[in-house]
Design a protein around this motif. Structure first.
Motif, mmCIF file in Angstrom:
data_model
loop_
_atom_site.group_PDB
_atom_site.id
_atom_site.type_symbol
_atom_site.label_atom_id
_atom_site.label_comp_id
_atom_site.label_asym_id
_atom_site.label_seq_id
_atom_site.Cartn_x
_atom_site.Cartn_y
_atom_site.Cartn_z
ATOM 1 N N ARG A 36 -7.080 63.582 40.579
ATOM 2 C CA ARG A 36 -6.618 63.241 39.230
ATOM 3 C C ARG A 36 -5.789 61.964 39.268
ATOM 4 N NH1 ARG A 36 -5.158 68.041 40.422
ATOM 5 N NH2 ARG A 36 -2.929 67.542 40.343
ATOM 6 N N ILE A 37 -5.744 61.306 38.103
ATOM 7 C CA ILE A 37 -4.930 60.105 37.930
ATOM 8 C C ILE A 37 -4.253 60.188 36.567
ATOM 9 C CG2 ILE A 37 -4.960 57.589 37.660
ATOM 10 C CD1 ILE A 37 -7.423 57.554 39.496
ATOM 11 N N LEU A 49 -1.846 54.741 21.425
ATOM 12 C CA LEU A 49 -3.234 54.283 21.391
ATOM 13 C C LEU A 49 -4.130 55.461 21.775
ATOM 14 C CD1 LEU A 49 -4.373 51.438 20.834
ATOM 15 C CD2 LEU A 49 -4.722 51.212 23.287
ATOM 16 N N PRO A 50 -5.126 55.811 20.973
ATOM 17 C CA PRO A 50 -5.954 56.992 21.243
ATOM 18 C C PRO A 50 -7.007 56.727 22.306
ATOM 19 C CG PRO A 50 -6.705 55.928 19.249
ATOM 20 C CD PRO A 50 -5.502 55.153 19.714
ATOM 21 N N VAL A 51 -6.607 56.801 23.567
ATOM 22 C CA VAL A 51 -7.571 56.608 24.642
ATOM 23 C C VAL A 51 -8.049 57.937 25.176
ATOM 24 C CG1 VAL A 51 -7.915 55.651 26.940
ATOM 25 C CG2 VAL A 51 -6.599 54.383 25.257
ATOM 26 N N GLY A 52 -7.113 58.864 25.410
ATOM 27 C CA GLY A 52 -7.510 60.207 25.834
ATOM 28 C C GLY A 52 -7.913 60.288 27.266
ATOM 29 N N ARG A 53 -8.907 61.112 27.560
ATOM 30 C CA ARG A 53 -9.319 61.435 28.918
ATOM 31 C C ARG A 53 -10.590 60.716 29.259
ATOM 32 N NH1 ARG A 53 -8.889 66.336 32.187
ATOM 33 N NH2 ARG A 53 -10.676 66.507 33.577
ATOM 34 N N ALA A 54 -10.571 60.011 30.388
ATOM 35 C CA ALA A 54 -11.793 59.372 30.872
ATOM 36 C C ALA A 54 -12.603 60.367 31.671
ATOM 37 C CB ALA A 54 -11.448 58.165 31.741
ATOM 38 N N PRO A 55 -13.951 60.401 31.515
ATOM 39 C CA PRO A 55 -14.741 61.386 32.242
ATOM 40 C C PRO A 55 -14.713 61.104 33.737
ATOM 41 C CG PRO A 55 -16.144 59.773 31.153
ATOM 42 C CD PRO A 55 -14.745 59.511 30.677
ATOM 43 N N LEU A 114 -7.966 55.210 42.470
ATOM 44 C CA LEU A 114 -9.276 55.849 42.592
ATOM 45 C C LEU A 114 -9.746 55.908 44.042
ATOM 46 C CD1 LEU A 114 -10.953 54.142 39.518
ATOM 47 C CD2 LEU A 114 -10.686 56.614 39.804
ATOM 48 N N VAL A 115 -9.557 54.805 44.761
ATOM 49 C CA VAL A 115 -10.048 54.731 46.137
ATOM 50 C C VAL A 115 -9.256 55.646 47.064
ATOM 51 C CG1 VAL A 115 -10.282 53.211 48.141
ATOM 52 C CG2 VAL A 115 -11.006 52.426 45.878
ATOM 53 N N HIS A 116 -7.930 55.605 46.925
ATOM 54 C CA HIS A 116 -7.065 56.402 47.810
ATOM 55 C C HIS A 116 -6.741 57.721 47.122
ATOM 56 C CE1 HIS A 116 -6.723 52.965 50.476
ATOM 57 N NE2 HIS A 116 -6.481 52.223 49.413
ATOM 58 N N ARG A 126 -13.238 61.358 39.501
ATOM 59 C CA ARG A 126 -11.811 61.520 39.257
ATOM 60 C C ARG A 126 -11.537 61.636 37.756
ATOM 61 N NH1 ARG A 126 -13.497 60.559 44.388
ATOM 62 N NH2 ARG A 126 -11.935 59.581 45.724
ATOM 63 N N ALA A 127 -10.625 62.519 37.403
ATOM 64 C CA ALA A 127 -10.217 62.673 36.003
ATOM 65 C C ALA A 127 -8.999 61.807 35.749
ATOM 66 C CB ALA A 127 -9.897 64.130 35.701
ATOM 67 N N ILE A 128 -9.069 60.976 34.700
ATOM 68 C CA ILE A 128 -7.951 60.109 34.349
ATOM 69 C C ILE A 128 -7.362 60.574 33.024
ATOM 70 C CG2 ILE A 128 -7.201 57.763 33.822
ATOM 71 C CD1 ILE A 128 -9.403 56.686 35.544
ATOM 72 N N GLU A 129 -6.112 60.989 33.067
ATOM 73 C CA GLU A 129 -5.380 61.356 31.855
ATOM 74 C C GLU A 129 -4.525 60.163 31.458
ATOM 75 O OE1 GLU A 129 -5.682 63.997 30.122
ATOM 76 O OE2 GLU A 129 -6.845 65.311 31.439
ATOM 77 N N SER A 130 -4.766 59.606 30.279
ATOM 78 C CA SER A 130 -4.047 58.411 29.856
ATOM 79 C C SER A 130 -3.218 58.679 28.609
ATOM 80 C CB SER A 130 -5.027 57.260 29.600
ATOM 81 O OG SER A 130 -5.966 57.630 28.619
ATOM 82 N N THR A 131 -1.994 58.207 28.627
ATOM 83 C CA THR A 131 -1.108 58.237 27.466
ATOM 84 C C THR A 131 -0.581 56.828 27.294
ATOM 85 O OG1 THR A 131 -0.465 60.520 27.976
ATOM 86 C CG2 THR A 131 0.921 59.311 26.419
ATOM 87 N N LEU A 132 -1.189 56.075 26.397
ATOM 88 C CA LEU A 132 -0.897 54.656 26.267
ATOM 89 C C LEU A 132 -0.133 54.386 24.975
ATOM 90 C CD1 LEU A 132 -4.313 53.186 27.508
ATOM 91 C CD2 LEU A 132 -2.292 53.839 28.846
ATOM 92 N N GLN A 133 1.170 54.222 25.114
ATOM 93 C CA GLN A 133 2.036 53.921 23.984
ATOM 94 C C GLN A 133 2.285 52.415 23.922
ATOM 95 O OE1 GLN A 133 5.552 56.221 24.625
ATOM 96 N NE2 GLN A 133 4.548 58.181 24.216
ATOM 97 N N ARG A 134 2.455 51.925 22.713
ATOM 98 C CA ARG A 134 2.699 50.503 22.493
ATOM 99 C C ARG A 134 3.888 50.037 23.332
ATOM 100 N NH1 ARG A 134 1.541 46.648 18.551
ATOM 101 N NH2 ARG A 134 3.259 45.308 17.848
ATOM 102 N N ALA A 135 3.689 48.935 24.076
ATOM 103 C CA ALA A 135 4.746 48.403 24.940
ATOM 104 C C ALA A 135 4.542 46.890 25.032
ATOM 105 C CB ALA A 135 4.700 49.051 26.321
#
Length: 229
Positions: free
Chosen positions: A121-122, A223-229, A113-115, A83-92
């Motif tokens: 994609r996530i 926060l620079p997390v980006g894309r998880a493989p 991920l499971v369902h 699964r491809a995870i696109e993350s945009t993590l802003q300070r909260a």
């Protein structure tokens, strides 16, 4: 019931093995491996029940934490499979228990991920909107009837109405999410996208550094997390 069933299963395995006077070493080893696997399932179940109970009791103390940092740590700890995870993590910023909030984030990711579907994609985001700090997880996957959304957060249930089993998980993931959200005075909003899957939004009461609200014109740091493989 959920604790008694695996105990009964283990007892049955042992009794059957003992009833075989000529059982080979290989047969006994296979039984021991099955009993060990059942015991590990019980350990996970008990640990999940303890987290659920802790969330339902409420919080004894709170500290200021950043949802973006918590979410980033949870993201690094999961196995994404294909699964491809696109993350945009802003300070909260919120006041809460960092361990419980991380468990909430990890459970949401695990559920997404499971369902899901092969190659699915996530989207995983954190942000501040007004007086709320928001964590959202959206995934592709099977379509969910709107009438079934509330049942997602009931313990030991599947959407087909049957009880959970060791092969289908513990059935406590989203129940724990709800208990932790309630303990933090957070609200949960669920929405099934038209194309299938699910979007779950957890909205916490936000706090701001130095007790001061950030002006709406100031963009929050990302926060620079980006894309998880």
């Amino acid at each position: 019931h959920e604790l008694r069933t695996p105990l009964t299963y283990e007892r049955t395995l042992i009794e059957i093995a003992l009833a075989e006077p000529d059982a080979s070493n290989e047969r006994l080893r296979a039984v021991l491996e099955q009993v060990l696997a059942a015991g590990e399932h019980q350990e996970r179940l008990i640990e999940a029940l303890l987290v659920l109970s802790r969330g339902q009791r409420g919080l004894e103390q709170r500290e200021q934490i950043d949802l973006a940092e918590i979410a980033a740590h949870a993201l690094r700890s999961v196995d994404t499979h294909d699964r491809a995870i696109e993350s945009t993590l802003q300070r909260a910023l919120i006041n809460g228990d960092p361990h419980l909030v991380e468990r909430l984030a990890a459970n949401l990711l695990s559920n997404a991920l499971v369902h899901n579907v092969a190659g699915g994609r996530i989207a995983f985001t954190t942000r501040t909107a007004g007086s709320h700090a928001i964590l959202t997880v959206t995934n592709t996957g099977p379509a969910i009837p709107p009438d079934d959304l509330d049942r997602l957060f009931e313990p030991f249930q599947r959407l087909d109405g049957s009880r959970t089993t060791a092969t289908h998980g513990l059935g406590l993931g989203l129940s724990i999410v709800k208990a932790i959200a309630d303990a933090h005075d957070a609200t949960i909003t669920t929405e099934p996208p038209a194309a299938g899957g699910l979007s779950i939004e957890i909205s916490f009461p936000a706090v701001h550094s130095a007790g001061r609200s950030r002006p709406e014109s100031d963009p929050p740091p990302m926060l620079p997390v980006g894309r998880a493989p």
